[in-house]
Write a protein that holds these residues in place. Structure first.
Motif, PDB file in Angstrom:
ATOM      1  N   ASN A   1       0.824  -1.221   0.000  1.00 42.14           N
ATOM      2  CA  ASN A   1       0.000   0.000   0.000  1.00 42.14           C
ATOM      3  C   ASN A   1       0.851   1.261   0.000  1.00 42.14           C
ATOM      4  O   ASN A   1       0.497   2.255  -0.644  1.00 42.14           O
ATOM      5  N   THR A   2       1.970   1.227   0.705  1.00 56.10           N
ATOM      6  CA  THR A   2       2.878   2.384   0.706  1.00 56.10           C
ATOM      7  C   THR A   2       3.449   2.588  -0.700  1.00 56.10           C
ATOM      8  O   THR A   2       3.507   3.712  -1.216  1.00 56.10           O
ATOM      9  N   ALA A   3       3.851   1.488  -1.335  1.00 57.29           N
ATOM     10  CA  ALA A   3       4.402   1.586  -2.695  1.00 57.29           C
ATOM     11  C   ALA A   3       3.325   2.063  -3.675  1.00 57.29           C
ATOM     12  O   ALA A   3       3.586   2.868  -4.568  1.00 57.29           O
ATOM     13  N   LEU A   4       2.115   1.572  -3.464  1.00 58.31           N
ATOM     14  CA  LEU A   4       0.998   1.948  -4.342  1.00 58.31           C
ATOM     15  C   LEU A   4       0.702   3.441  -4.247  1.00 58.31           C
ATOM     16  O   LEU A   4       0.474   4.114  -5.264  1.00 58.31           O
ATOM     17  N   GLU A   5       0.732   3.950  -3.039  1.00 57.58           N
ATOM     18  CA  GLU A   5       0.486   5.382  -2.847  1.00 57.58           C
ATOM     19  C   GLU A   5       1.565   6.186  -3.577  1.00 57.58           C
ATOM     20  O   GLU A   5       1.283   7.202  -4.227  1.00 57.58           O
ATOM     21  N   ALA A   6       2.807   5.691  -3.503  1.00 56.23           N
ATOM     22  CA  ALA A   6       3.904   6.379  -4.198  1.00 56.23           C
ATOM     23  C   ALA A   6       3.670   6.342  -5.707  1.00 56.23           C
ATOM     24  O   ALA A   6       3.838   7.358  -6.395  1.00 56.23           O
ATOM     25  N   ILE A   7       3.265   5.188  -6.223  1.00 59.54           N
ATOM     26  CA  ILE A   7       3.039   5.069  -7.676  1.00 59.54           C
ATOM     27  C   ILE A   7       1.931   6.038  -8.113  1.00 59.54           C
ATOM     28  O   ILE A   7       2.056   6.731  -9.125  1.00 59.54           O
ATOM     29  N   ASP A   8       0.855   6.087  -7.346  1.00 57.55           N
ATOM     30  CA  ASP A   8      -0.258   7.006  -7.686  1.00 57.55           C
ATOM     31  C   ASP A   8       0.240   8.448  -7.746  1.00 57.55           C
ATOM     32  O   ASP A   8      -0.100   9.205  -8.659  1.00 57.55           O
ATOM     33  N   LYS A   9       1.051   8.818  -6.768  1.00 58.86           N
ATOM     34  CA  LYS A   9       1.545  10.205  -6.733  1.00 58.86           C
ATOM     35  C   LYS A   9       2.516  10.459  -7.887  1.00 58.86           C
ATOM     36  O   LYS A   9       2.510  11.533  -8.493  1.00 58.86           O
ATOM     37  N   LEU A  10       3.364   9.475  -8.176  1.00 63.21           N
ATOM     38  CA  LEU A  10       4.341   9.657  -9.257  1.00 63.21           C
ATOM     39  C   LEU A  10       3.643   9.772 -10.614  1.00 63.21           C
ATOM     40  O   LEU A  10       4.106  10.491 -11.497  1.00 63.21           O
ATOM     41  N   HIS A  11       2.523   9.061 -10.774  1.00 61.64           N
ATOM     42  CA  HIS A  11       1.767   9.123 -12.031  1.00 61.64           C
ATOM     43  C   HIS A  11       1.409  10.562 -12.402  1.00 61.64           C
ATOM     44  O   HIS A  11       1.611  10.987 -13.533  1.00 61.64           O
ATOM     45  N   THR A  12       0.874  11.292 -11.429  1.00 63.21           N
ATOM     46  CA  THR A  12       0.372  12.627 -11.776  1.00 63.21           C
ATOM     47  C   THR A  12       1.508  13.561 -12.167  1.00 63.21           C
ATOM     48  O   THR A  12       1.399  14.302 -13.141  1.00 63.21           O
ATOM     49  N   THR A  13       2.617  13.482 -11.438  1.00 65.74           N
ATOM     50  CA  THR A  13       3.723  14.382 -11.784  1.00 65.74           C
ATOM     51  C   THR A  13       4.422  13.926 -13.059  1.00 65.74           C
ATOM     52  O   THR A  13       4.814  14.739 -13.895  1.00 65.74           O
ATOM     53  N   ALA A  14       4.558  12.604 -13.252  1.00 67.11           N
ATOM     54  CA  ALA A  14       5.199  12.100 -14.482  1.00 67.11           C
ATOM     55  C   ALA A  14       4.393  12.524 -15.702  1.00 67.11           C
ATOM     56  O   ALA A  14       4.949  12.980 -16.707  1.00 67.11           O
ATOM     57  N   GLU A  15       3.068  12.426 -15.586  1.00 67.71           N
ATOM     58  CA  GLU A  15       2.210  12.755 -16.729  1.00 67.71           C
ATOM     59  C   GLU A  15       2.273  14.256 -17.038  1.00 67.71           C
ATOM     60  O   GLU A  15       2.348  14.661 -18.200  1.00 67.71           O
ATOM     61  N   SER A  16       2.292  15.075 -15.986  1.00 62.42           N
ATOM     62  CA  SER A  16       2.335  16.527 -16.197  1.00 62.42           C
ATOM     63  C   SER A  16       3.599  16.956 -16.933  1.00 62.42           C
ATOM     64  O   SER A  16       3.592  17.908 -17.692  1.00 62.42           O
ATOM     65  N   HIS A  17       4.712  16.244 -16.681  1.00 59.69           N
ATOM     66  CA  HIS A  17       6.004  16.659 -17.250  1.00 59.69           C
ATOM     67  C   HIS A  17       6.479  15.804 -18.426  1.00 59.69           C
ATOM     68  O   HIS A  17       7.612  15.970 -18.858  1.00 59.69           O
ATOM     69  N   ASP A  18       5.665  14.854 -18.852  1.00 59.21           N
ATOM     70  CA  ASP A  18       6.102  13.918 -19.920  1.00 59.21           C
ATOM     71  C   ASP A  18       7.407  13.218 -19.534  1.00 59.21           C
ATOM     72  O   ASP A  18       8.345  13.123 -20.334  1.00 59.21           O
ATOM     73  N   ARG A  19       7.488  12.776 -18.299  1.00 61.01           N
ATOM     74  CA  ARG A  19       8.725  12.152 -17.832  1.00 61.01           C
ATOM     75  C   ARG A  19       8.559  10.645 -17.634  1.00 61.01           C
ATOM     76  O   ARG A  19       7.441  10.155 -17.459  1.00 61.01           O
ATOM     77  N   VAL A  20       9.686   9.982 -17.569  1.00 68.00           N
ATOM     78  CA  VAL A  20       9.716   8.597 -17.091  1.00 68.00           C
ATOM     79  C   VAL A  20      10.147   8.680 -15.635  1.00 68.00           C
ATOM     80  O   VAL A  20      11.067   9.430 -15.309  1.00 68.00           O
TER      81      VAL A  20
END
Ligand code: F6P
Length: 359
Positions: A156-175
């Motif tokens: 669940n901790t890792a999942l929360e991190a993935i969810d948060k990383l998704h939004t910032t990665a998508e905003s910046h076109d990053r990997v």
């Protein structure tokens, strides 16, 4: 009856819930309970052994960590002893441990730990100690039990991190590459990556090819998805290589592995020309409150451990074999470590939904 509890190895959310359930189950039978501090250090004169009562375990079930404290460098069969020149020499202190346990009138021990603690317990049982083990690890790499407590919280901790990383990665076109724990098992990466809809999941059970990883990222880019999330288990490695050794470990400690996210991110950036960042989630996965699932499992394990002691199930481990809690011989548990089965439904579904394992 006088029993003693010990928590060994890396901590995992749910340890305190096991301790509470075991102490209350035991004292309600009229047994005395002792707490061995810091693995077995309390039985080697390096830490305390404390009396445990209903009062000592009040209000702890929801807390992370362990009130008994723990260590992953306290193997009594090869205990590191500091030498005057600053080096360490391993000494077998098992005889001393057994003698101190006898002097304290300990009839049985409940050892809550991972594979390392279970192997120690198994050896101590061969020398006559009466031990029941409770499996604990966020890595979920213990055979014979469907899961260990701590794993769900870490996922669940890792999942929360993935969810948060998704939004910032998508905003910046990053990997973004996220490294999660698990030692030589890929369960945390697989479960969090699948639930969190990662684009690439790299696990030790499936050595990866960097070209395949980059192909997946490039294909997403071409299809208009300009960001990607890569989840890598700390023990994952490219084909033909081995898990990365990370820095120095302390005397008596198993070698540390991981630190793979940055190198992978650099390689992805060089090959795909896409801006790539990395993050090691680290010990955040081991801390904090256990989830409801882990807390319940921990409570069930603690109660079952006391029943196993009453039934004299020495040299056994408590296990979840849904829907039941059972006890199984430690010798069977220790035969093979649990790893992700590469034809498991989680892997098949991940592949079927477009997730790449880099193979
Ligand atoms: O086994 C649990 C675990 O958290 C692994 O996932 C990780 O590799 C290791 O322990 C880290 O240990 P330490 O706390 O000693 O860095």
């Amino acid at each position: 009856m006088r029993i003693a509890l010990s928590t060994g190895g890396g901590d995992a959310p749910g340890l305190n819930a096991v301790i509470r359930a075991a102490v209350l189950s035991a004292v309600n039978r009229g047994w005395e309970v002792l707490g061995i501090k810091k693995g077995y250090a309390g039985l080697l004169g390096e830490e305390e052994v404390i009396p445990m009562t209903a009062a000592t375990v009040r209000g702890i079930a929801h807390l992370g960590g362990t009130i008994l404290r723990t260590t992953n460098r306290g193997n009594p069969f090869s205990y590191p002893i500091a030498q005057p020149d600053g080096t360490f020499v391993d000494k077998d202190r098992s005889g001393e441990l057994i003698e101190n346990s006898r002097k304290l009138g300990i009839d049985a021990v409940i050892s809550i730990g991972g594979d390392g603690s279970m192997s120690i317990a198994h050896q101590l049982c061969q020398l006559g100690m009466k031990i029941v083990c409770v499996p604990k690890t966020i890595d979920n790499d213990v055979a014979g039990t469907i899961t260990t407590f701590g794993f769900d919280t870490a996922v669940n901790t890792a999942l929360e991190a993935i969810d948060k990383l998704h939004t910032t990665a998508e905003s910046h076109d990053r990997v973004i590459v996220l490294e999660v724990m698990g030692r030589n098992a890929g369960f945390i990466a697989l479960h969090a990556g699948l639930a969190g809809t990662a684009d690439v999941i790299l696990i030790p059970e499936i050595p990866y090819d960097i070209e395949k990883v980059c192909e997946k990222i490039a294909a997403r880019d071409r299809s208009g998805r300009h960001f990607s999330i890569v989840v890598i288990a700390e023990g994952a490695f490219p084909k033909g290589e081995a898990p990365a050794i990370r820095g120095k470990s302390m005397p008596g400690q198993a070698v540390r592995i991981g630190g793979v996210a940055e190198r992978l991110a650099d390689e992805i950036e060089t090959r795909t020309k896409k801006e790539t960042r990395s993050l090691i989630l680290g010990h955040l996965q081991r801390g904090g409150q256990p989830t409801g699932y882990d807390r319940l499992l921990a409570v069930r394990f603690g109660g079952a451990a006391v029943r196993a002691v009453a039934d004299e199930k020495w040299d056994h481990m408590i296990a979840l074999q849904s829907p039941h809690i059972v006890s199984i011989p430690l010798a069977d548990v220790l035969k093979v470590p649990k790893r992700v089965e590469i034809d498991h439904d989680t892997v098949l579904t991940a592949r079927a939904t477009g997730i790449s394992f880099g193979d």
